[in-house]
Design a protein around this motif. Structure first.
Motif, mmCIF file in Angstrom:
data_model
loop_
_atom_site.group_PDB
_atom_site.id
_atom_site.type_symbol
_atom_site.label_atom_id
_atom_site.label_comp_id
_atom_site.label_asym_id
_atom_site.label_seq_id
_atom_site.Cartn_x
_atom_site.Cartn_y
_atom_site.Cartn_z
ATOM 1 N N SER A 76 0.847 -1.193 0.000
ATOM 2 C CA SER A 76 0.000 0.000 0.000
ATOM 3 C C SER A 76 0.880 1.240 0.000
ATOM 4 O O SER A 76 2.057 1.195 0.366
ATOM 5 C CB SER A 76 -0.930 0.015 1.222
ATOM 6 N N ILE A 78 -4.570 0.403 -11.349
ATOM 7 C CA ILE A 78 -4.919 0.368 -9.930
ATOM 8 C C ILE A 78 -5.985 -0.699 -9.676
ATOM 9 O O ILE A 78 -5.885 -1.493 -8.724
ATOM 10 C CB ILE A 78 -5.416 1.753 -9.464
ATOM 11 N N ASP A 79 -7.003 -0.748 -10.531
ATOM 12 C CA ASP A 79 -8.061 -1.749 -10.378
ATOM 13 C C ASP A 79 -7.511 -3.168 -10.492
ATOM 14 O O ASP A 79 -8.034 -4.102 -9.873
ATOM 15 C CB ASP A 79 -9.149 -1.530 -11.429
ATOM 16 N N GLU A 119 -5.073 3.483 -4.899
ATOM 17 C CA GLU A 119 -6.427 2.964 -4.689
ATOM 18 C C GLU A 119 -7.202 3.819 -3.706
ATOM 19 O O GLU A 119 -8.368 4.158 -3.935
ATOM 20 C CB GLU A 119 -6.359 1.520 -4.194
ATOM 21 N N ASP A 120 -6.585 4.178 -2.581
ATOM 22 C CA ASP A 120 -7.235 5.013 -1.574
ATOM 23 C C ASP A 120 -6.397 6.279 -1.385
ATOM 24 O O ASP A 120 -5.406 6.275 -0.652
ATOM 25 C CB ASP A 120 -7.353 4.267 -0.247
#
Length: 362
Positions: A16, A262-263, A295-296
C-alpha cells in the motif's frame, strides 16, 4: 483482472501507499515513455531525453530494482527514417523536377522502419552504461489466453533475472489499423497497465510532456496541477486539451490506463514530465512532482493538506520576521525603501538585491 492470474515474484511487494515516501520501497517498476518524450516535434529522436531515461533506469537498477521499459516512438522515428531514405534513394534531378505525389506511407511501415532504428539507439546508449536491453513486440493476442500470458511472464521474468532491461512496445507493424474498442489495449499506456498488472509490479510511471494531470489544459494561465488524483468523481470536472501532435494517447488515455492498473492490483501509478532531468529518480525520492494515482488517496490528500497549512504558516512567519526591520526605519529611510521596492518591481530586480538596498537605506 483475476488476482489469481497475477504473476508470482520473489522480491517483496509494495502492499500500500500512504505517502509519496512509500514509493521508495517499490522493487518492480514499469516505466512507459510516450512518443512526445522520445521524439522531438521535428520528428528526430530526442537524444537528451532518451539518454536521461537510460541513465535513470540504470541508476534505479543499481539500487536493486527491476525495471521493465515500455517505449513508444517507433512510428515517429520511422517517419524520419523513411524521409531520409527517400532523399538518399533519389537523385537531385528527381527531387527538383518530380511532380507526381508519392503514395502515402502507412503507420505499419513507419513502425517497422522506426522500431529497428529506435532499438539500435537504445542498445547504443544502454551499452555505454553496461546494461543489456532486449525487445519484445506485443499484440492483443499475447493477453487473451492463459498460455500466452504465462509465456510472456516467463520471458520477462528470465530477462529480469539475468539483469536485462526488457523494452516493450506494441507490434504496430501488424496491428496498425486493426484496433477495436473491446481490445485489451488501444495504445501503449494501456499496454503498460497490462504489463504492470501481469508482472505484479509495485509501481507504474508514465512519462509525458507535461508536469502531470492538470484541472484544465496546462497552456491556460489558471491551470492547476493535481498532485494526487482524488478519484473517478473528479474525472468529469477535468477539462482536457488537444493531444500531442506526435502521440496517439493523450492525458485522458493516461488517466484511464492508470485507473485500470490500480483496479488490476498495481499499488501506485505516477504521471510525470519525462523532459525534466532526474524525473524518474525523483519519484523514488518522494518529491512533490507529477500526479500520483493510488487505490485510496485519502491519507495522501490529508497529508498534502497538512503540508499546505504548514507551508502557509511558515510563509506568514517569514513575512512577519522580514517586516520587523521596517518598523525601526526613519521617515526618510522608509520613503527611500518604498522607492527601492518600486524600482525593483519595474526592473524585475531580484528580491535579495532590493532587500540589501532597503537595509542600506537605514
Amino acid at each position: 483482472m483475476n488476482p489469481a492470474l497475477l504473476h508470482k515474484r520473489d522480491s517483496p511487494r509494495l502492499d500500500s501507499v500512504r505517502c509519496r515516501a512509500d514509493l521508495g520501497r517499490a522493487q518492480r517498476v514499469v516505466i512507459k515513455a510516450g512518443t512526445s518524450t522520445i521524439v522531438d516535434s521535428d520528428g528526430y529522436p530526442s537524444l537528451r531525453r532518451i539518454s536521461q531515461i537510460a541513465e535513470d533506469v540504470c541508476a534505479i537498477r543499481r539500487a536493486g530494482r527491476e525495471v521493465i521499459f515500455v517505449s513508444s516512438g517507433a512510428v515517429g522515428v520511422g517517419r524520419n527514417t523513411l524521409r531520409r531514405q527517400a532523399i538518399l534513394g533519389s537523385s537531385a534531378f528527381d527531387r527538383l523536377h518530380r511532380t507526381e505525389e508519392r503514395a502515402p506511407i502507412g503507420p505499419n511501415v513507419l513502425a517497422a522502419a522506426g522500431s529497428a532504428s529506435l532499438m539500435t539507439l537504445y542498445q547504443t546508449l544502454f551499452s555505454q552504461l553496461d546494461t543489456t536491453v532486449s525487445e519484445l513486440l506485443l499484440t492483443k493476442h499475447d493477453f487473451e489466453t492463459a498460455d500466452r500470458k504465462e509465456n510472456l511472464s516467463n520471458a520477462l521474468d528470465n530477462l529480469l533475472l539475468h539483469g536485462i532491461v526488457p523494452i516493450v512496445n506494441e507490434n504496430d507493424a501488424v496491428t496498425a489499423g486493426s484496433r477495436k474498442s473491446g481490445d485489451p489495449f488501444n495504445d501503449n499506456d494501456g499496454l503498460a497497465a497490462l504489463v504492470a498488472s501481469q508482472m505484479n509490479a509495485d509501481l507504474m510511471i508514465l512519462l509525458t510532456d507535461v508536469d502531470g494531470l492538470y484541472d484544465r489544459p496546462p497552456s491556460e494561465p489558471s491551470a492547476r496541477l493535481i498532485p494526487t488524483y482524488p478519484g473517478e468523481a473528479a474525472f468529469a470536472s477535468i477539462q482536457f486539451g488537444a493531444k500531442s501532435s506526435v502521440g496517439r494517447g493523450g492525458m485522458q488515455a493516461k488517466i484511464e490506463a492508470a485507473m485500470r492498473a490500480i483496479d488490476w492490483g498495481v499499488p501506485a501509478v505516477m504521471v510525470t514530465n519525462g523532459a525534466k532531468p532526474g524525473a524518474i529518480q525523483s519519484v523514488f525520492n518522494g518529491t512533490m512532482s507529477g500526479t500520483l494515482f493510488v487505490e485510496d488517496p485519502t491519507p495522501i490528500l490529508e497529508h498534502e493538506k497538512a503540508n499546505d497549512v504548514g507551508l502557509a504558516v511558515a510563509q506568514a512567519h517569514q513575512c512577519r520576521d522580514a517586516s520587523r526591520p521596517l518598523v525601526d526605519l526613519t521617515e526618510g529611510a522608509a520613503n527611500m525603501s518604498l522607492l527601492v521596492v518600486d524600482a525593483a518591481c519595474h526592473a524585475s530586480d531580484p528580491p535579495r538585491d532590493a532587500h540589501a538596498r532597503v537595509t542600506h537605506a537605514r
